[in-house]
Design a protein around this motif. Sequence first.
Motif, PDB file in Angstrom:
ATOM      1  N   TRP A  93      -0.159  -1.741  18.388  1.00  0.00           N
ATOM      2  CA  TRP A  93       0.111  -0.909  19.568  1.00  0.00           C
ATOM      3  C   TRP A  93       0.878   0.360  19.207  1.00  0.00           C
ATOM      4  CZ3 TRP A  93      -0.983  -1.288  24.941  1.00  0.00           C
ATOM      5  CH2 TRP A  93      -1.892  -2.317  25.239  1.00  0.00           C
ATOM      6  N   ASN A  94       1.390   0.402  17.973  1.00  0.00           N
ATOM      7  CA  ASN A  94       2.020   1.624  17.467  1.00  0.00           C
ATOM      8  C   ASN A  94       1.133   2.320  16.440  1.00  0.00           C
ATOM      9  OD1 ASN A  94       4.985   2.112  18.366  1.00  0.00           O
ATOM     10  ND2 ASN A  94       4.833  -0.089  18.157  1.00  0.00           N
ATOM     11  N   ASN A  95      -0.128   1.864  16.389  1.00  0.00           N
ATOM     12  CA  ASN A  95      -1.052   2.462  15.431  1.00  0.00           C
ATOM     13  C   ASN A  95      -0.620   2.228  13.972  1.00  0.00           C
ATOM     14  OD1 ASN A  95      -3.455   3.671  15.066  1.00  0.00           O
ATOM     15  ND2 ASN A  95      -2.737   5.769  15.399  1.00  0.00           N
ATOM     16  N   ILE A  96       0.048   1.106  13.739  1.00  0.00           N
ATOM     17  CA  ILE A  96       0.521   0.755  12.395  1.00  0.00           C
ATOM     18  C   ILE A  96      -0.348  -0.377  11.856  1.00  0.00           C
ATOM     19  CG2 ILE A  96       2.445  -0.267  11.097  1.00  0.00           C
ATOM     20  CD1 ILE A  96       4.281   0.908  13.356  1.00  0.00           C
ATOM     21  N   LYS A  97      -0.701  -0.290  10.581  1.00  0.00           N
ATOM     22  CA  LYS A  97      -1.502  -1.357   9.976  1.00  0.00           C
ATOM     23  C   LYS A  97      -0.578  -2.484   9.493  1.00  0.00           C
ATOM     24  CE  LYS A  97      -4.762  -0.334   6.760  1.00  0.00           C
ATOM     25  NZ  LYS A  97      -5.245  -0.120   5.365  1.00  0.00           N
ATOM     26  N   PRO A  98      -0.775  -3.720   9.994  1.00  0.00           N
ATOM     27  CA  PRO A  98       0.037  -4.818   9.459  1.00  0.00           C
ATOM     28  C   PRO A  98      -0.423  -5.166   8.039  1.00  0.00           C
ATOM     29  CG  PRO A  98      -1.378  -5.587  11.274  1.00  0.00           C
ATOM     30  CD  PRO A  98      -1.737  -4.163  10.999  1.00  0.00           C
ATOM     31  N   ILE A  99       0.537  -5.350   7.142  1.00  0.00           N
ATOM     32  CA  ILE A  99       0.227  -5.807   5.783  1.00  0.00           C
ATOM     33  C   ILE A  99       0.796  -7.221   5.688  1.00  0.00           C
ATOM     34  CG2 ILE A  99       0.560  -5.394   3.311  1.00  0.00           C
ATOM     35  CD1 ILE A  99      -0.969  -3.117   4.687  1.00  0.00           C
ATOM     36  N   PHE A 100      -0.120  -8.200   5.575  1.00  0.00           N
ATOM     37  CA  PHE A 100       0.335  -9.591   5.602  1.00  0.00           C
ATOM     38  C   PHE A 100       0.874 -10.020   4.246  1.00  0.00           C
ATOM     39  CE2 PHE A 100      -2.792  -9.509   9.106  1.00  0.00           C
ATOM     40  CZ  PHE A 100      -1.918  -9.858  10.128  1.00  0.00           C
ATOM     41  N   CYS A 101       2.038 -10.659   4.284  1.00  0.00           N
ATOM     42  CA  CYS A 101       2.690 -11.159   3.079  1.00  0.00           C
ATOM     43  C   CYS A 101       2.747 -12.681   3.186  1.00  0.00           C
ATOM     44  CB  CYS A 101       4.110 -10.585   3.012  1.00  0.00           C
ATOM     45  SG  CYS A 101       5.068 -11.147   1.604  1.00  0.00           S
ATOM     46  N   ASP A 102       2.546 -13.369   2.079  1.00  0.00           N
ATOM     47  CA  ASP A 102       2.564 -14.833   2.104  1.00  0.00           C
ATOM     48  C   ASP A 102       3.965 -15.351   2.461  1.00  0.00           C
ATOM     49  OD1 ASP A 102       1.408 -17.318   1.980  1.00  0.00           O
ATOM     50  OD2 ASP A 102       1.473 -17.481  -0.211  1.00  0.00           O
ATOM     51  N   ILE A 103       4.038 -16.640   2.756  1.00  0.00           N
ATOM     52  CA  ILE A 103       5.314 -17.231   3.183  1.00  0.00           C
ATOM     53  C   ILE A 103       5.868 -18.167   2.122  1.00  0.00           C
ATOM     54  CG2 ILE A 103       4.761 -17.021   5.633  1.00  0.00           C
ATOM     55  CD1 ILE A 103       4.118 -20.067   5.634  1.00  0.00           C
ATOM     56  N   ASN A 104       7.144 -18.461   2.259  1.00  0.00           N
ATOM     57  CA  ASN A 104       7.797 -19.476   1.436  1.00  0.00           C
ATOM     58  C   ASN A 104       7.478 -20.837   2.082  1.00  0.00           C
ATOM     59  OD1 ASN A 104       9.892 -21.459   0.981  1.00  0.00           O
ATOM     60  ND2 ASN A 104      11.013 -19.862  -0.092  1.00  0.00           N
ATOM     61  N   PRO A 105       6.910 -21.774   1.312  1.00  0.00           N
ATOM     62  CA  PRO A 105       6.470 -23.024   1.945  1.00  0.00           C
ATOM     63  C   PRO A 105       7.615 -23.869   2.495  1.00  0.00           C
ATOM     64  CG  PRO A 105       6.216 -23.123  -0.450  1.00  0.00           C
ATOM     65  CD  PRO A 105       6.633 -21.725  -0.126  1.00  0.00           C
ATOM     66  N   LYS A 106       8.830 -23.663   2.008  1.00  0.00           N
ATOM     67  CA  LYS A 106       9.967 -24.459   2.478  1.00  0.00           C
ATOM     68  C   LYS A 106      10.505 -23.950   3.803  1.00  0.00           C
ATOM     69  CE  LYS A 106      12.244 -27.252  -0.581  1.00  0.00           C
ATOM     70  NZ  LYS A 106      13.205 -27.613  -1.620  1.00  0.00           N
ATOM     71  N   THR A 107      10.765 -22.637   3.880  1.00  0.00           N
ATOM     72  CA  THR A 107      11.349 -22.073   5.102  1.00  0.00           C
ATOM     73  C   THR A 107      10.276 -21.629   6.086  1.00  0.00           C
ATOM     74  OG1 THR A 107      11.374 -19.857   4.163  1.00  0.00           O
ATOM     75  CG2 THR A 107      13.341 -21.207   3.825  1.00  0.00           C
ATOM     76  N   MET A 108       9.055 -21.411   5.589  1.00  0.00           N
ATOM     77  CA  MET A 108       7.921 -20.889   6.378  1.00  0.00           C
ATOM     78  C   MET A 108       8.131 -19.419   6.767  1.00  0.00           C
ATOM     79  SD  MET A 108       6.997 -24.153   8.737  1.00  0.00           S
ATOM     80  CE  MET A 108       7.310 -25.809   8.132  1.00  0.00           C
ATOM     81  N   ASN A 109       9.189 -18.801   6.219  1.00  0.00           N
ATOM     82  CA  ASN A 109       9.439 -17.376   6.454  1.00  0.00           C
ATOM     83  C   ASN A 109       8.756 -16.541   5.379  1.00  0.00           C
ATOM     84  OD1 ASN A 109      11.067 -17.780   8.706  1.00  0.00           O
ATOM     85  ND2 ASN A 109      12.927 -17.993   7.464  1.00  0.00           N
ATOM     86  N   ILE A 110       8.709 -15.233   5.618  1.00  0.00           N
ATOM     87  CA  ILE A 110       8.107 -14.301   4.666  1.00  0.00           C
ATOM     88  C   ILE A 110       8.692 -14.551   3.265  1.00  0.00           C
ATOM     89  CG2 ILE A 110       9.816 -12.434   5.027  1.00  0.00           C
ATOM     90  CD1 ILE A 110       7.340 -10.510   5.111  1.00  0.00           C
ATOM     91  N   ASP A 111       7.825 -14.573   2.252  1.00  0.00           N
ATOM     92  CA  ASP A 111       8.258 -14.834   0.874  1.00  0.00           C
ATOM     93  C   ASP A 111       8.793 -13.540   0.276  1.00  0.00           C
ATOM     94  OD1 ASP A 111       8.573 -15.333  -1.804  1.00  0.00           O
ATOM     95  OD2 ASP A 111       6.687 -16.441  -2.025  1.00  0.00           O
ATOM     96  N   VAL A 112      10.117 -13.463   0.141  1.00  0.00           N
ATOM     97  CA  VAL A 112      10.736 -12.206  -0.284  1.00  0.00           C
ATOM     98  C   VAL A 112      10.299 -11.797  -1.694  1.00  0.00           C
ATOM     99  CG1 VAL A 112      12.736 -12.283   1.234  1.00  0.00           C
ATOM    100  CG2 VAL A 112      12.814 -13.480  -0.960  1.00  0.00           C
ATOM    101  N   ASP A 113       9.868 -12.758  -2.489  1.00  0.00           N
ATOM    102  CA  ASP A 113       9.432 -12.416  -3.851  1.00  0.00           C
ATOM    103  C   ASP A 113       8.055 -11.769  -3.878  1.00  0.00           C
ATOM    104  OD1 ASP A 113      11.779 -13.340  -4.990  1.00  0.00           O
ATOM    105  OD2 ASP A 113      11.037 -15.414  -5.023  1.00  0.00           O
ATOM    106  N   LYS A 114       7.353 -11.814  -2.769  1.00  0.00           N
ATOM    107  CA  LYS A 114       6.011 -11.206  -2.730  1.00  0.00           C
ATOM    108  C   LYS A 114       5.986  -9.883  -1.958  1.00  0.00           C
ATOM    109  CE  LYS A 114       3.511 -15.552  -3.366  1.00  0.00           C
ATOM    110  NZ  LYS A 114       2.790 -16.651  -2.700  1.00  0.00           N
ATOM    111  N   ILE A 115       7.126  -9.496  -1.387  1.00  0.00           N
ATOM    112  CA  ILE A 115       7.139  -8.266  -0.571  1.00  0.00           C
ATOM    113  C   ILE A 115       6.886  -7.025  -1.423  1.00  0.00           C
ATOM    114  CG2 ILE A 115       8.573  -6.741   0.867  1.00  0.00           C
ATOM    115  CD1 ILE A 115       9.904  -9.214   2.043  1.00  0.00           C
TER     116      ILE A 115
END
Length: 379
Positions: free
Chosen positions: A100-122
């Motif tokens: 809605w802001n005309n921004i392309k989402p770039i999907f990053c994998d998650i950490n399987p333990k926390t299920m949050n964005i995997d900071v090592d892959k950002i």
Amino acid sequence: MLEKIMPFKKPIYITRPILPDLNKVVEKLTKIWNSKWLSNNGYQHNLLEKKLLKYLKVPFLSLFNNGTTALITACKCLDLKYEVITTPFTFPATPNALIWNNIKPIFCDINPKTMNIDVDKIESLISTKTTGILAVHVFGTPCKINRIEQIAKKYRLKIIYDAAHSFGVEIDGKGIGNFGDITMFSFHATKLFHTCEGGALTYNNMDFNKELALLKNFGIKNENEVILPGLNGKMNEIQAAIGICVLEYIEEEIYKRQILYSAYKNFLNNIEGISFIDELPNVKKSYQYFVIKINEKNFGKSRDYIYENFKSYNIFTRKYFFPLCSEYPFYKNLPSANPKLLPNAHKIVDEVLTMPFYGELYVEDIENICKILKSFRNS
Ligand SMILES: *Cc1c(COP(=O)(O)O)cnc(C)c1O
């Protein structure tokens, strides 16, 4: 011989909203009626804002008519553009706010333990077009905020946190809304704290007070000037009044959910193939959802089997967040949506199950739900 377990008489859902005493609500509505002031920074709105600043332990807060408009407005306020790194394991509102802001989402994998964005892959996803990181504290587990901040500093990126599941979460006594540039909370009816529909942004930059006030009110500066292409994101007086009434019940609801949380952990302890999200020692937890992970090989039955068979016992669990956002038809052709790049997200999304969790349930209900779950193993 196996004990025969009866289905629940009434349907059991994953959540039920806090419903304040109707008389108290009517009392508030009467005040609103008498004031003839229904929206635009009314008395109830300003009172709720004050109460939430205190409860969430944040310096600044702006109320919205829902969490999604709040998120869309946050991107605009931070002037995010081009590409923003986010997670595929979230509610549709998160990546949709970018589009809605005309921004392309770039999907990053998650950490399987926390299920949050995997900071090592950002970092590997950052390009010259990247302007920000939109991370989600999934199921109320805080992201690795220090690491995300480091990365953002290094590449001069803005940070937005989606804290829709994190009402009342604290890290070392600090409210979760203090981190990143802006944090979004949702006050939808299904959330722990709600205003029927509603949301808020929290932030440390005082300048955002003015900017957000404009952005959520058409960009109107005064009677003679409209200075920004704003939208209408304002919370009205009735929503705010409901919120003030609901807030009175929050501690009691959390207390009840704490008991149910322990009950689940007790009854599901040491079952091969069933696991929980790790608890972090310095974190005041979220009591938004109770989530389990099912390892099909070790449990003997799949998550989908459990989800389907619970229904015949009148139990309606949810497969949050299935399907992954990267699998939606309008995102799946993005290069970053390639399943090969998102192995953890694809594994986790087939293992998680959100269980019934709300204050009205009794420990005996939890015991029954767990008995039924265990019975599936041998069925
Ligand atoms: C509920 C939710 C939202 C959307 O909030 P609304 O207030 O319903 O617009 C956004 N993100 C996540 C992770 C959510 O769970």
